[in-house]
Design a protein around this motif. Structure first.
Motif, mmCIF file in Angstrom:
data_model
loop_
_atom_site.group_PDB
_atom_site.id
_atom_site.type_symbol
_atom_site.label_atom_id
_atom_site.label_comp_id
_atom_site.label_asym_id
_atom_site.label_seq_id
_atom_site.Cartn_x
_atom_site.Cartn_y
_atom_site.Cartn_z
ATOM 1 N N ALA A 23 94.322 -46.066 45.878
ATOM 2 C CA ALA A 23 95.443 -46.478 45.032
ATOM 3 C C ALA A 23 94.907 -47.161 43.773
ATOM 4 N N PRO A 24 95.744 -47.314 42.744
ATOM 5 C CA PRO A 24 95.301 -48.038 41.536
ATOM 6 C C PRO A 24 95.209 -49.536 41.774
ATOM 7 N N THR A 25 95.696 -50.011 42.926
ATOM 8 C CA THR A 25 95.606 -51.427 43.251
ATOM 9 C C THR A 25 94.297 -51.712 43.980
ATOM 10 N N GLY A 26 93.907 -52.981 43.997
ATOM 11 C CA GLY A 26 92.674 -53.372 44.666
ATOM 12 C C GLY A 26 91.988 -54.482 43.902
ATOM 13 N N LEU A 27 90.948 -55.042 44.491
ATOM 14 C CA LEU A 27 90.245 -56.168 43.886
ATOM 15 C C LEU A 27 89.242 -55.693 42.844
ATOM 16 N N GLY A 28 89.132 -56.472 41.759
ATOM 17 C CA GLY A 28 88.181 -56.157 40.714
ATOM 18 C C GLY A 28 88.563 -54.938 39.894
ATOM 19 N N ARG A 29 87.840 -54.735 38.806
ATOM 20 C CA ARG A 29 88.051 -53.570 37.952
ATOM 21 C C ARG A 29 86.712 -53.101 37.394
ATOM 22 N N ILE A 30 86.662 -51.815 37.078
ATOM 23 C CA ILE A 30 85.525 -51.252 36.357
ATOM 24 C C ILE A 30 86.030 -50.821 34.988
ATOM 25 N N GLY A 31 85.283 -51.187 33.946
ATOM 26 C CA GLY A 31 85.691 -50.842 32.594
ATOM 27 C C GLY A 31 84.501 -50.465 31.741
ATOM 28 N N ARG A 32 84.790 -50.112 30.515
ATOM 29 C CA ARG A 32 83.733 -49.628 29.617
ATOM 30 C C ARG A 32 83.930 -50.249 28.235
ATOM 31 N N LEU A 33 82.833 -50.680 27.650
ATOM 32 C CA LEU A 33 82.860 -51.173 26.278
ATOM 33 C C LEU A 33 83.003 -50.005 25.305
ATOM 34 N N ALA A 34 83.563 -50.284 24.138
ATOM 35 C CA ALA A 34 83.698 -49.232 23.125
ATOM 36 C C ALA A 34 82.335 -48.729 22.673
ATOM 37 N N GLU A 35 81.345 -49.631 22.606
ATOM 38 C CA GLU A 35 79.980 -49.282 22.215
ATOM 39 C C GLU A 35 79.011 -50.080 23.080
ATOM 40 N N PRO A 36 77.887 -49.492 23.473
ATOM 41 C CA PRO A 36 76.887 -50.248 24.237
ATOM 42 C C PRO A 36 76.344 -51.413 23.419
#
Length: 380
Positions: free
Chosen positions: A244-257
């Protein structure tokens, strides 16, 4: 003509927050919801904070708040009295005497979509990819029921009323195809259609719908009650559990390294200042692009983030030995922040939930600027 009363009550606000942060998402050990207060009382002023400390309660009462919304539960473990001779009991009595209700959204806000870690990720400028530790969607069954054409509406309506056919925000969902069923009643049967000993063929609908596994007994009772047959024909299939889209924590990405040294500065600038500060572990020149975050204490996820291909993990309350073992094993860089600071962005998120829902109800909202992080001094 009298204008409609658009004033909101404590119950209106807490129901809105329960929709945003469903209580069923809370961990089994947690305590969430309305702690004290009357749901029928008017709520003209709502204050948001991470903790219901004495200073925050002072602020709420001085401002005239009708509701204090806190992330951390004031009452959690083994509370059996709230006398004024206890620190927490004294706060409860002060809130009640001051006419201010207290509401908590804790691990349900951690796991909600969006929730605490979404607010942390947004503060750091990350584009969300999904949960760090995704919850499974609720367990579902697929029911296939065979119903004579004239009775389809009555049977399916009964099953829907018992909890079947709900998919997201859509209710009474189903699919059907028409075919021919056959049966031969035995000597002891009492058939609604056909005769004992005679082969009967009937035009029937094969009707499919999903049912929460927890509603099996209720839906089966509704089916048997509404179906015209003495022995209804049906199948129940257990569906695979999906993330599901629910859960602990998140993973994301910066626009640029960017290098870890720069990313650490980004974290420090983006979160409120604390004596704890912001600490990073790893090569300062390591490039950071994909990032895991977890508001609050997140060292229980160190082994998980090591498998997810992220470049860095931002969380709070990291301990020496788990962090050291993580780095020795080649895990991603670590950024350790104060527990309170990692969860503070959620206050603005929760405030926005109430602001959107009660824009025309004369509800004034505010986030407490009191730093409730317990650490007050740092040296060196």
């Amino acid at each position: 003509m009298t204008a409609p009363d658009t004033r909101a009550t404590v119950g209106d606000i807490t129901r809105c927050l329960d929709l945003a942060y469903p209580p069923e998402l809370a961990e089994s050990w947690d305590s969430v919801g309305l702690v004290c207060g009357d749901p029928n009382e008017r709520a003209a002023k709502v204050l948001f904070a991470v903790d219901a400390t004495a200073a925050v309660v002072d602020e709420a009462l001085d401002w005239g708040a009708d509701l204090l919304v806190a992330h951390h539960p004031l009452l959690l473990r083994g509370v059996d009295r709230v006398g004024t001779d206890t620190p927490k009991g004294a706060l409860i009595h002060r809130l009640i005497r001051g006419g201010c209700a207290l509401f908590t959204a804790h691990t349900n806000a951690d796991s909600a979509d969006p929730g605490v870690s979404d607010a942390l990720a947004a503060a750091l400028g990350l584009r969300i990819e999904g949960p760090l530790a995704a919850q499974s969607q609720r367990s579902l069954d697929k029911w296939v029921v065979f119903i004579p054409g004239d009775d389809v509406r009555a049977v399916t309506n009964a099953m829907f009323a018992a909890g079947a056919g709900q998919i997201g925000d859509y209710s009474e969902c189903g699919w059907s195809v028409t075919g021919t069923g056959q049966f031969r009643p035995g000597d002891a049967a009492n058939p609604a259609i056909g005769s004992v000993g005679e082969l009967e063929r009937v035009t029937e609908d094969r009707y499919e719908m999903v049912v929460p596994r927890s509603r099996r007994a209720q839906v089966l009772a509704a089916l048997r009650s509404a179906h015209p047959y003495e022995e209804p024909a049906f199948d129940v299939y257990e569906l695979a559990e999906m993330p599901a889209p629910t859960g602990l924590g998140r993973i994301g990405r910066l626009a640029e390294p960017e290098p870890l040294s720069v990313f650490t500065q980004r974290v420090g600038i983006s979160l409120p200042a604390t004596a704890w500060g912001v600490r990073a572990a790893g090569d300062p020149d390591r490039m950071i692009e994909r990032v895991a975050v977890c508001g609050g204490a997140g060292d229980s996820f160190l082994s998980l983030v090591a498998k997810l291909g992220v470049d860095a993990y931002v969380t709070a309350d990291l301990r020496h030995h788990p962090a050291d073992e993580h780095l020795r094993s080649g895990g991603p860089a670590l950024i350790d922040v104060a527990h309170w600071a990692s969860e503070f962005p959620w206050c603005d998120q929760a405030k926005a939930v109430v602001d959107r829902e009660f824009a025309t109800a004369a509800v004034e909202t505010r986030v407490s600027d009191r730093r409730t992080d317990p650490w007050t001094l740092a040296h060196g």
